[in-house]
Design an enzyme around this catalytic site. Structure first.
Site, PDB file in Angstrom:
ATOM      1  N   HIS A  91     -15.509  19.126 -32.717  1.00  0.00           N
ATOM      2  CA  HIS A  91     -13.910  19.469 -32.523  1.00  0.00           C
ATOM      3  C   HIS A  91     -13.511  18.727 -31.290  1.00  0.00           C
ATOM      4  O   HIS A  91     -14.117  18.162 -30.541  1.00  0.00           O
ATOM      5  CB  HIS A  91     -14.047  21.257 -32.192  1.00  0.00           C
ATOM      6  CG  HIS A  91     -14.146  21.919 -33.176  1.00  0.00           C
ATOM      7  ND1 HIS A  91     -14.326  23.065 -33.468  1.00  0.00           N
ATOM      8  CD2 HIS A  91     -14.555  21.716 -34.541  1.00  0.00           C
ATOM      9  CE1 HIS A  91     -14.486  23.710 -34.659  1.00  0.00           C
ATOM     10  NE2 HIS A  91     -14.781  22.805 -35.467  1.00  0.00           N
TER      11      HIS A  91
ATOM     12  N   GLU B 276     -12.565  19.924 -28.273  1.00  0.00           N
ATOM     13  CA  GLU B 276     -13.284  19.998 -27.052  1.00  0.00           C
ATOM     14  C   GLU B 276     -14.587  19.233 -26.735  1.00  0.00           C
ATOM     15  O   GLU B 276     -14.878  18.813 -25.741  1.00  0.00           O
ATOM     16  CB  GLU B 276     -13.453  21.557 -26.779  1.00  0.00           C
ATOM     17  CG  GLU B 276     -12.251  22.397 -26.608  1.00  0.00           C
ATOM     18  CD  GLU B 276     -11.984  22.946 -28.115  1.00  0.00           C
ATOM     19  OE1 GLU B 276     -11.305  23.792 -28.307  1.00  0.00           O
ATOM     20  OE2 GLU B 276     -12.059  22.266 -29.112  1.00  0.00           O
TER      21      GLU B 276
ATOM     22  N   CYS C 282     -12.756  27.596 -30.073  1.00  0.00           N
ATOM     23  CA  CYS C 282     -13.620  28.548 -30.981  1.00  0.00           C
ATOM     24  C   CYS C 282     -14.905  28.906 -30.453  1.00  0.00           C
ATOM     25  O   CYS C 282     -15.426  28.498 -29.475  1.00  0.00           O
ATOM     26  CB  CYS C 282     -13.933  27.900 -32.335  1.00  0.00           C
ATOM     27  SG  CYS C 282     -15.090  26.350 -32.203  1.00  0.00           S
TER      28      CYS C 282
ATOM     29  N   CYS D 139     -17.208  25.898 -29.386  1.00  0.00           N
ATOM     30  CA  CYS D 139     -16.586  25.123 -28.075  1.00  0.00           C
ATOM     31  C   CYS D 139     -16.794  25.897 -26.880  1.00  0.00           C
ATOM     32  O   CYS D 139     -16.707  25.117 -25.787  1.00  0.00           O
ATOM     33  CB  CYS D 139     -15.338  24.511 -28.610  1.00  0.00           C
ATOM     34  SG  CYS D 139     -15.270  23.315 -29.940  1.00  0.00           S
TER      35      CYS D 139
END
Length: 295
Positions: free
Chosen positions: A50, A52, A75, A84
């Site tokens: 993701h 991040e 998330c 994350c």
């Protein structure tokens, strides 16, 4: 750079994932420390890191005490990637600036609550109006994915239906009538090294015919034996005409029907995703203004 510029940079990064992240949304992240960007990233492809975690992966220095600007709430659940929020805590980031909250019920406020529980400052809905543009990019990305899938499934559907009708046509060509016939006489002749077996066969309604039995299972028969003959295209044969394998016929039937249903669903979804673009003159006009036109 100011806070707004950092978020705008995160939004620009998020756009780079167009066509690759669906069904996940487009997300971009920028990590700032002492007024400098020390790491940035975006969700590049579905199933991969993701935004991040990508930003943390590309850190130029320690993120201890830094601020991360992210277009969507981080998330906090396990999916194809770990949460994350955990990566943010482990990196020592002290503040999270979020463009918009995640509408996904798996996240929906849980990410921010977790971060605050860890003593991290969270600022939500930063530049909310500007963040609305990323929604259109998410819709555009989803449209590209769905449209691509739709045409791929359409091709599979067409090929499956061609296979289905080809097998049906093949089977139709192999249609035959089965008869019970009796052996009247068996004549074996030898010509040098060649042996020949001639059968005199009585067929109800057709009388008696002669057939060469070499090379098949009826080469060893006796007078009076009852055998099966197959009538096709005006000729009798001792060998049963072969039809298409039942497994292939069944598979083509299933694939053709399932692919058609999937294509219909994708077609409806494809058209539904076009609706939000009507206000911009259609998806082509929106794409031209946002992808191709140079100011």
């Amino acid at each position: 750079m100011q806070k707004k510029e950092y978020m705008l940079r995160a939004i620009e990064l998020a756009k780079q994932g167009v066509g690759w992240t669906s069904p996940n949304p487009l997300v971009g992240a920028v990590i700032v420390k002492d007024g400098r960007i020390i790491g940035e990233g975006y969700h590049e492809k579905y199933g991969e890191l993701h935004a991040e975690r990508n930003a943390i992966k590309h850190l130029k220095e320690s993120a201890e005490g830094a601020t991360i600007y992210v277009t969507l709430e981080p998330c906090c659940h396990y999916g194809k990637q770990p949460p994350c929020t955990e990566a943010i805590v482990e990196a020592g980031i002290k503040k999270v600036v979020i463009g918009s909250r995640d509408p996904n019920p798996l996240v929906a406020g849980k990410g921010t609550r977790f971060l605050r529980a860890q003593g991290i400052e969270v600022e939500e809905d930063f530049m909310r109006e500007e963040k609305k543009s990323i929604i259109m990019w998410n819709l555009f990305s989803a449209y590209k994915t769905v449209n691509s899938l739709m045409w791929t499934v359409a091709l599979i559907c067409v090929l499956a239906w061609i296979a289905k009708f080809s097998l049906m046509f093949y089977d139709a060509k192999q249609e035959y009538t089965e008869y019970n016939a009796s052996i009247k006489s068996v004549t074996n002749t030898v010509n040098g090294t060649m042996a020949t077996t001639i059968l005199e066969i009585s067929i109800p309604g057709f009388g008696t015919i002669s057939m060469n039995a070499d090379g098949n299972k009826f080469a060893q028969v006796n007078n009076g034996d009852i055998i099966k003959l197959y009538y096709k295209d005006g000729n009798f044969t001792l060998n049963q005409p072969k039809k298409a394998p039942a497994e292939a016929t069944k598979a083509s039937e299933i694939v053709s029907k399932v692919s058609l249903v999937i294509w219909i669903i994708l077609f409806v979804l494809d058209k539904a995703l076009l609706i939000p673009f009507f206000r911009y003159g259609g998806i082509e006009a929106w794409a031209y203004n946002n992808l191709y036109r140079k100011e």
